[in-house]
Write a protein that holds these residues in place. Structure first.
Motif, PDB file in Angstrom:
ATOM      1  N   ALA A  64      -2.065 -23.818 -23.391  1.00  0.00           N
ATOM      2  CA  ALA A  64      -3.293 -24.154 -22.681  1.00  0.00           C
ATOM      3  C   ALA A  64      -3.067 -24.638 -21.261  1.00  0.00           C
ATOM      4  CB  ALA A  64      -4.060 -25.232 -23.454  1.00  0.00           C
ATOM      5  N   ASP A  67      -3.272 -22.065 -16.078  1.00  0.00           N
ATOM      6  CA  ASP A  67      -4.593 -22.058 -15.470  1.00  0.00           C
ATOM      7  C   ASP A  67      -5.355 -20.767 -15.712  1.00  0.00           C
ATOM      8  OD1 ASP A  67      -4.108 -24.535 -14.518  1.00  0.00           O
ATOM      9  OD2 ASP A  67      -3.535 -23.891 -12.507  1.00  0.00           O
ATOM     10  N   SER A  70      -6.407 -20.385 -19.553  1.00  0.00           N
ATOM     11  CA  SER A  70      -7.359 -21.433 -19.922  1.00  0.00           C
ATOM     12  C   SER A  70      -8.729 -21.146 -19.325  1.00  0.00           C
ATOM     13  CB  SER A  70      -6.861 -22.799 -19.438  1.00  0.00           C
ATOM     14  OG  SER A  70      -5.660 -23.122 -20.065  1.00  0.00           O
ATOM     15  N   ASN A  71      -8.763 -20.816 -18.046  1.00  0.00           N
ATOM     16  CA  ASN A  71     -10.031 -20.539 -17.386  1.00  0.00           C
ATOM     17  C   ASN A  71     -10.647 -19.252 -17.884  1.00  0.00           C
ATOM     18  OD1 ASN A  71      -9.446 -22.821 -16.006  1.00  0.00           O
ATOM     19  ND2 ASN A  71      -9.217 -21.869 -14.007  1.00  0.00           N
ATOM     20  N   ILE A  74     -12.429 -19.929 -21.249  1.00  0.00           N
ATOM     21  CA  ILE A  74     -13.711 -20.613 -21.055  1.00  0.00           C
ATOM     22  C   ILE A  74     -14.747 -19.653 -20.518  1.00  0.00           C
ATOM     23  CG2 ILE A  74     -14.923 -22.260 -19.552  1.00  0.00           C
ATOM     24  CD1 ILE A  74     -13.725 -23.858 -21.496  1.00  0.00           C
ATOM     25  N   TYR A 176     -15.243 -26.799 -27.219  1.00  0.00           N
ATOM     26  CA  TYR A 176     -13.850 -27.224 -27.298  1.00  0.00           C
ATOM     27  C   TYR A 176     -13.719 -28.605 -27.903  1.00  0.00           C
ATOM     28  CZ  TYR A 176     -12.371 -23.329 -24.468  1.00  0.00           C
ATOM     29  OH  TYR A 176     -12.114 -22.071 -24.015  1.00  0.00           O
ATOM     30  N   TYR A 180      -9.072 -31.417 -25.161  1.00  0.00           N
ATOM     31  CA  TYR A 180      -8.856 -30.245 -24.315  1.00  0.00           C
ATOM     32  C   TYR A 180      -9.828 -30.223 -23.140  1.00  0.00           C
ATOM     33  CZ  TYR A 180      -8.290 -25.631 -22.514  1.00  0.00           C
ATOM     34  OH  TYR A 180      -8.070 -24.587 -21.651  1.00  0.00           O
ATOM     35  N   ILE A 181     -11.112 -30.522 -23.391  1.00  0.00           N
ATOM     36  CA  ILE A 181     -12.086 -30.455 -22.298  1.00  0.00           C
ATOM     37  C   ILE A 181     -11.767 -31.514 -21.256  1.00  0.00           C
ATOM     38  CG2 ILE A 181     -13.892 -32.040 -23.131  1.00  0.00           C
ATOM     39  CD1 ILE A 181     -14.490 -28.555 -21.626  1.00  0.00           C
ATOM     40  N   LYS A 183      -8.763 -32.452 -20.348  1.00  0.00           N
ATOM     41  CA  LYS A 183      -7.712 -31.869 -19.517  1.00  0.00           C
ATOM     42  C   LYS A 183      -8.275 -30.775 -18.613  1.00  0.00           C
ATOM     43  CE  LYS A 183      -4.071 -32.735 -22.928  1.00  0.00           C
ATOM     44  NZ  LYS A 183      -3.114 -32.103 -23.872  1.00  0.00           N
ATOM     45  N   LEU A 184      -9.223 -30.011 -19.142  1.00  0.00           N
ATOM     46  CA  LEU A 184      -9.820 -28.919 -18.376  1.00  0.00           C
ATOM     47  C   LEU A 184     -10.575 -29.446 -17.164  1.00  0.00           C
ATOM     48  CD1 LEU A 184     -10.485 -25.855 -18.243  1.00  0.00           C
ATOM     49  CD2 LEU A 184     -12.595 -26.418 -19.436  1.00  0.00           C
ATOM     50  N   LYS A 187      -8.147 -30.563 -14.593  1.00  0.00           N
ATOM     51  CA  LYS A 187      -7.408 -29.458 -14.009  1.00  0.00           C
ATOM     52  C   LYS A 187      -8.252 -28.650 -13.030  1.00  0.00           C
ATOM     53  CE  LYS A 187      -6.452 -26.092 -16.753  1.00  0.00           C
ATOM     54  NZ  LYS A 187      -5.816 -25.372 -17.872  1.00  0.00           N
ATOM     55  N   THR A 188      -9.508 -28.373 -13.390  1.00  0.00           N
ATOM     56  CA  THR A 188     -10.327 -27.508 -12.547  1.00  0.00           C
ATOM     57  C   THR A 188     -10.984 -28.242 -11.391  1.00  0.00           C
ATOM     58  OG1 THR A 188     -12.216 -27.829 -14.045  1.00  0.00           O
ATOM     59  CG2 THR A 188     -10.828 -25.885 -14.412  1.00  0.00           C
TER      60      THR A 188
END
Length: 249
Positions: A64, A67, A70-71, A74, A176, A180-181, A183-184, A187-188
Motif C-alpha cells: 500500500a 503511491d 494506492s491512488n 481509490i 477502507y 489505511y485512510i 495514511k492515505l 500521503k496525498t
C-alpha cells in the motif's frame, strides 16, 4: 487485468485506441468503457477479474505504500472518481512478469493443494515487479490527475463533514479501514486528518466571527467544539490571537 499471452490485442478505451503486445499487462478501472477489435488465431489474452476484497488484502496490507497503486485503487477500483483510467504496463521485455503470469495460470488450471495461497503470492510478486518501473509506464499527466482528484475528493468530504468527522466516517465513505485512510490522507495531502479538520474548523470560526454577531460560545458550538478553553488554545495557535481579539481587529 488483461495479460496478452501471444500476438497482440487492439482495444479502444474511452475513445482512445491502444495496442497491447505479447507480455504486456493492462489494468482497467471497472467503470471504463472499452471494446476489443477482432483478433487473429494467434492473438490470445487472459482476463483476470479481481474482487474488491482481494485488493483490500494485497494492496492495503502488502504494497500500500506505493503511491501509484494506492491512488489507482481509490480512484479506479472503488469508483469514487469521474476520471476513468487504466494503466498499460509495457512489459513485453520483462521475463519475470511474463513468468509470474504463467505460474498464476498453471496454478489456476492444475488445482493443486495450496492453489489460492500460491496465486496470491505470485500476484503479489507480479505487481511488485510492475511497480518497480511503473514511472516508465504511466505519463506524469495521468499521475498528476489521479493525485489531484483524490486530494480534492478527500478535502471536499472533510469540508462538508468537518463538524463531527472521524477517521471511521471518512474510512467508511471511501471503503477502507481507518488505519489505511489515515495514511492515505497524510500521503496525498501532506497533513493528518486531525490537522485538516482543525484548520477547517478554525477557518470557519474566523468567518463566523467576522461576518456574524454570534457569540464566541455559539461559534464554538456551531463549528463542533465542546471545550471552550481547548478551542481558545487551538484558535490562538493557528491565528495568532484569541477569538475576542480577532473579532475586535
Amino acid at each position: 487485468m488483461m495479460f496478452v499471452y501471444s500476438g497482440k490485442i487492439k482495444q479502444e478505451i474511452e475513445g482512445e485506441k491502444l495496442v497491447i503486445e505479447k507480455g504486456e499487462i493492462l489494468l482497467l478501472d471497472m467503470n471504463v468503457e472499452h471494446s476489443i477489435e477482432a483478433a487473429s488465431v494467434d492473438d490470445i489474452a487472459i482476463n483476470v477479474l479481481i474482487k474488491k476484497e482481494f485488493f483490500d488484502w494485497i494492496f492495503m496490507s502488502q504494497i500500500a505504500d506505493n503511491d501509484l497503486i494506492s491512488n489507482f485503487i481509490i480512484e479506479a477500483i472503488y469508483g469514487k472518481n469521474k476520471f476513468k483510467q487504466y494503466i498499460h504496463f509495457k512489459t513485453s521485455q520483462n521475463d519475470k512478469a511474463f513468468n509470474f503470469m504463467i505460474q498464476i495460470l498453471m496454478e489456476y488450471y492444475d488445482k493443486k493443494n495450496g492453489m489460492e495461497t500460491a496465486i496470491r503470492a505470485y500476484i503479489m510478486l507480479l505487481f511488485n515487479e510492475l511497480l518497480r518501473d511503473y514511472k516508465n509506464n504511466l505519463s506524469s499527466e495521468i499521475v498528476s490527475k489521479i493525485d489531484i482528484t483524490i486530494s480534492t475528493e478527500i478535502l471536499n468530504y472533510i469540508n462538508s463533514n468537518y463538524k463531527d468527522i472521524t477517521l471511521k466516517n471518512i474510512a467508511d465513505h471511501f471503503g477502507y479501514n481507518p488505519d489505511y485512510i489515515g495514511k492515505l490522507v497524510k500521503k496525498t495531502i501532506g497533513k493528518t486528518l486531525t490537522e485538516l479538520v482543525k484548520e477547517k474548523k478554525i477557518k470557519q470560526a474566523e468567518y463566523l466571527l467576522q461576518n456574524t454577531k454570534m457569540s464566541v460560545v455559539n461559534v464554538i458550538t456551531e463549528i463542533g467544539y465542546s471545550n471552550v478553553s481547548y478551542f481558545y488554545r487551538q484558535f490562538k495557535e493557528q491565528v495568532g490571537v484569541t477569538p475576542d481579539e480577532y473579532r475586535k481587529k
